[in-house]
Each structure stands twice: as structure tokens, then as C-alpha cells.
Motif scaffolding. Structure first.
Motif, PDB file in Angstrom:
ATOM      1  N   PRO A 133       0.862  -1.179   0.010  1.00 45.58           N
ATOM      2  CA  PRO A 133      -0.209   0.080  -0.021  1.00 45.58           C
ATOM      3  C   PRO A 133       0.886   1.286  -0.065  1.00 45.58           C
ATOM      4  O   PRO A 133       1.976   1.354   0.743  1.00 45.58           O
ATOM      5  CB  PRO A 133      -0.907  -0.089   1.337  1.00 45.58           C
ATOM      6  N   SER A 153      -4.680   6.021   1.913  1.00 46.13           N
ATOM      7  CA  SER A 153      -3.653   4.915   1.902  1.00 46.13           C
ATOM      8  C   SER A 153      -4.415   4.249   0.598  1.00 46.13           C
ATOM      9  O   SER A 153      -5.574   4.138   0.285  1.00 46.13           O
ATOM     10  CB  SER A 153      -3.450   4.031   2.773  1.00 46.13           C
ATOM     11  N   ILE A 154      -3.332   3.740  -0.417  1.00 44.59           N
ATOM     12  CA  ILE A 154      -3.734   3.027  -1.717  1.00 44.59           C
ATOM     13  C   ILE A 154      -3.258   1.868  -1.870  1.00 44.59           C
ATOM     14  O   ILE A 154      -2.061   1.519  -1.841  1.00 44.59           O
ATOM     15  CB  ILE A 154      -3.520   4.033  -2.846  1.00 44.59           C
ATOM     16  N   ASP A 155      -4.013   0.925  -1.772  1.00 43.62           N
ATOM     17  CA  ASP A 155      -3.704  -0.494  -2.171  1.00 43.62           C
ATOM     18  C   ASP A 155      -3.511  -0.597  -3.778  1.00 43.62           C
ATOM     19  O   ASP A 155      -4.239  -0.100  -4.538  1.00 43.62           O
ATOM     20  CB  ASP A 155      -4.734  -1.673  -1.916  1.00 43.62           C
ATOM     21  N   GLN A 156      -2.339  -1.273  -4.419  1.00 46.49           N
ATOM     22  CA  GLN A 156      -2.122  -1.260  -5.650  1.00 46.49           C
ATOM     23  C   GLN A 156      -1.634  -2.437  -6.153  1.00 46.49           C
ATOM     24  O   GLN A 156      -1.107  -2.627  -7.305  1.00 46.49           O
ATOM     25  CB  GLN A 156      -1.068  -0.148  -5.924  1.00 46.49           C
ATOM     26  N   THR A 169      -5.686   3.113  -9.633  1.00 47.05           N
ATOM     27  CA  THR A 169      -5.886   2.817  -8.326  1.00 47.05           C
ATOM     28  C   THR A 169      -6.923   3.351  -7.778  1.00 47.05           C
ATOM     29  O   THR A 169      -7.480   3.666  -6.611  1.00 47.05           O
ATOM     30  CB  THR A 169      -4.621   3.121  -7.483  1.00 47.05           C
ATOM     31  N   GLU A 220     -12.269  -0.435  -3.979  1.00 46.34           N
ATOM     32  CA  GLU A 220     -12.102  -0.593  -2.461  1.00 46.34           C
ATOM     33  C   GLU A 220     -11.221   0.506  -1.600  1.00 46.34           C
ATOM     34  O   GLU A 220     -11.247   0.892  -0.705  1.00 46.34           O
ATOM     35  CB  GLU A 220     -11.133  -1.845  -2.394  1.00 46.34           C
ATOM     36  N   ASN A 221     -10.371   1.208  -2.668  1.00 45.88           N
ATOM     37  CA  ASN A 221      -9.605   2.392  -2.097  1.00 45.88           C
ATOM     38  C   ASN A 221     -10.485   3.365  -1.965  1.00 45.88           C
ATOM     39  O   ASN A 221     -10.377   4.195  -0.764  1.00 45.88           O
ATOM     40  CB  ASN A 221      -8.438   2.731  -3.145  1.00 45.88           C
ATOM     41  N   LYS A 224     -12.784   2.549   1.720  1.00 47.25           N
ATOM     42  CA  LYS A 224     -11.786   2.729   2.746  1.00 47.25           C
ATOM     43  C   LYS A 224     -11.372   4.216   3.107  1.00 47.25           C
ATOM     44  O   LYS A 224     -10.848   4.330   4.263  1.00 47.25           O
ATOM     45  CB  LYS A 224     -10.568   1.817   2.843  1.00 47.25           C
ATOM     46  N   SER A 225     -11.726   4.925   2.289  1.00 42.90           N
ATOM     47  CA  SER A 225     -11.239   6.596   2.555  1.00 42.90           C
ATOM     48  C   SER A 225     -12.086   7.017   3.232  1.00 42.90           C
ATOM     49  O   SER A 225     -13.207   6.650   3.461  1.00 42.90           O
ATOM     50  CB  SER A 225     -10.997   7.289   1.292  1.00 42.90           C
ATOM     51  N   GLN A 238     -10.085  -2.712  -7.274  1.00 42.94           N
ATOM     52  CA  GLN A 238      -9.135  -2.140  -6.424  1.00 42.94           C
ATOM     53  C   GLN A 238      -9.450  -0.411  -6.289  1.00 42.94           C
ATOM     54  O   GLN A 238      -9.650  -0.065  -4.982  1.00 42.94           O
ATOM     55  CB  GLN A 238      -7.563  -2.363  -7.144  1.00 42.94           C
TER      56      GLN A 238
END
Length: 240
Positions: free
Chosen positions: A5, A12-15, A49, A80-81, A84-85, A77
Motif C-alpha cells: 500500500p 492509503s492506496i492498495d495497488q 488505483t 476498495e480504495n 476505505k477512504s 481496487q
């Protein structure tokens, strides 16, 4: 490039499932794009992302921030990003191609800010990795198609902001003029003071005015960043 991440100051960014990871181009565009016209609706084309949409959610009070992503893994993705923000209630991602999105939305929705870090490698070479090629080769979304579609979705006082290779700047401006769009602001980006211009950040609008043109230098030396660059991205990068 790490699959870990990427942590910014406020999100935060999952990639790990995205072909194209977080890069300087996207951060530059998301930080540079002007919000002085107080956009109420924003569209991020080819969100990947979800980086630029998230940056604009942090920077603006826009109630509607839509994103568009054609590649399935990146789309999932980005969703999801967004979720969660802190701004999940304002962010929405569409899983569609730009052409079908424009056809569906041009009579339904206008955006005050349209933004895109488009695919721009037009060389014949392909990596052989389909989702990476789709994310980064211009035949996935030709500049002409991007500009024409944006002109159909943009509100009359809106701005369309992109980052493209400097070598494509003249072509991009000419394509925009064919669609009633004119450069309002251009920032040309160089790695160091003595290196060639690498990128052009361009903001287009429907009003034909003399554009503001300036230059941004990123580094004095390796990892020694200029004050201009640090000032631009200070609200995002953890260590700047």
C-alpha cells in the motif's frame, strides 16, 4: 515497483492488483489541477488505483466525484480504495469503456472538472502483459477520443485537465481546438534544471484566452526536491 500500500497523509492506496502503480505523473496532476472555479462535479477518466479522484476528494468540496476504469482488476481496487477512504460517500467508480460512458452520459451529466492521466506510450512495442499494455498504451484510449469525449461531458465553465508527454503538447492543443477547447494554463515539467522538458500539464476550457505558461522543475539533484515541487505536493507525500 512495490505492491505494498502507498500511504499518503490522509489516505492509503492498495495497488497490488493494478498494472500501473502510483507514479509522479498522477500525483502532479492531482495536486496541480485548479479548483478555483469550485467544481461541484468531477470525473477522473482511467482512474487506475483511484489516486487522482482521492486527491481531489481531499482537496475539494465537490459532492459528486465519479471515476471511470475499464480494466477489471484496477476497477475493483479503485472501488476498495474509495470505500476505505474518508470520502467514500462522494466517490463512485464506473466499470466501462470511455466511448460507452460518453454515449450513456452526455445527455445526463455535465462535469465541472474532467481530469485524466491518459495512456500515452504509442510505440509499437508491447510488454505482453495485457492489463499493463491496456493501462499504458495510447491505442487503449487515443488522445483524440479522450479530448472529444471530454468536450461532450464538460460544463460550459468547466476545465479539462491532463498530463501528457511534452512531445504530444502541440498535437493535444490542436485536437482540443477542433472540439472548442482551448488551453487556459500550461505547466511544462522537467526532472532537473538541465534536463529536457518531459511532461506537459494542460488545463483546457471553452473560452479562448491567452494561456498562462510556466515551468516546474522537480529535483535539484537525486531525491533533493525543489521548493516548487515540495510546495505543490506537501499535502500528500508523507516525507515532504
Amino acid at each position: 515497483m512495490s505492491n505494498k500500500p502507498f500511504k499518503f497523509k490522509q489516505f492509503s492506496i492498495d495497488q497490488d492488483r493494478c498494472a500501473m502503480k502510483i507514479g509522479t505523473d498522477g500525483v502532479l496532476l492531482g495536486a496541480w489541477s485548479s479548483l478555483e472555479h469550485h467544481p461541484e462535479s468531477i470525473l477522473d477518466i482511467g482512474t487506475g488505483t483511484g489516486l487522482i479522484a482521492l486527491m481531489l476528494a481531499q482537496r475539494s468540496d465537490a459532492e459528486l466525484i465519479d471515476a471511470l476504469e475499464i480494466e477489471e482488476n484496477a476497477y475493483e481496487q479503485a472501488v476498495e480504495n474509495f470505500e476505505k477512504s474518508d470520502w467514500g460517500d462522494r466517490l463512485f467508480c464506473y466499470h466501462a469503456g470511455f466511448d460507452e460512458f460518453v454515449e450513456e452520459m452526455q445527455d445526463e451529466e455535465e462535469y465541472d472538472l474532467i481530469i485524466s492521466n491518459p495512456p500515452f506510450y504509442s510505440e509499437d512495442y508491447k510488454s505482453g502483459i495485457e492489463n499493463r499494455d491496456q493501462a499504458r498504451f495510447a491505442d487503449a484510449l487515443p488522445l483524440e477520443e479522450l479530448i472529444k469525449g471530454a468536450s461532450l461531458l464538460l460544463s460550459e465553465k468547466g476545465h479539462f485537465d491532463i498530463i501528457i508527454p511534452f512531445t504530444e503538447e502541440t498535437k493535444g492543443i490542436e485536437l482540443a481546438k477542433k472540439n472548442r477547447l482551448f488551453p487556459v494554463r500550461i505547466t511544462r515539467v522537467k526532472g532537473t534544471e538541465n534536463s529536457p522538458i518531459k511532461r506537459s500539464l494542460i488545463s483546457f476550457g471553452f473560452e479562448n484566452v491567452e494561456p498562462e505558461i510556466d515551468e516546474l522543475i522537480l529535483e535539484i539533484s537525486r531525491h533533493n526536491y525543489t521548493e516548487d515541487f515540495k510546495e505543490l505536493v506537501k499535502d500528500f507525500y508523507l516525507n515532504l
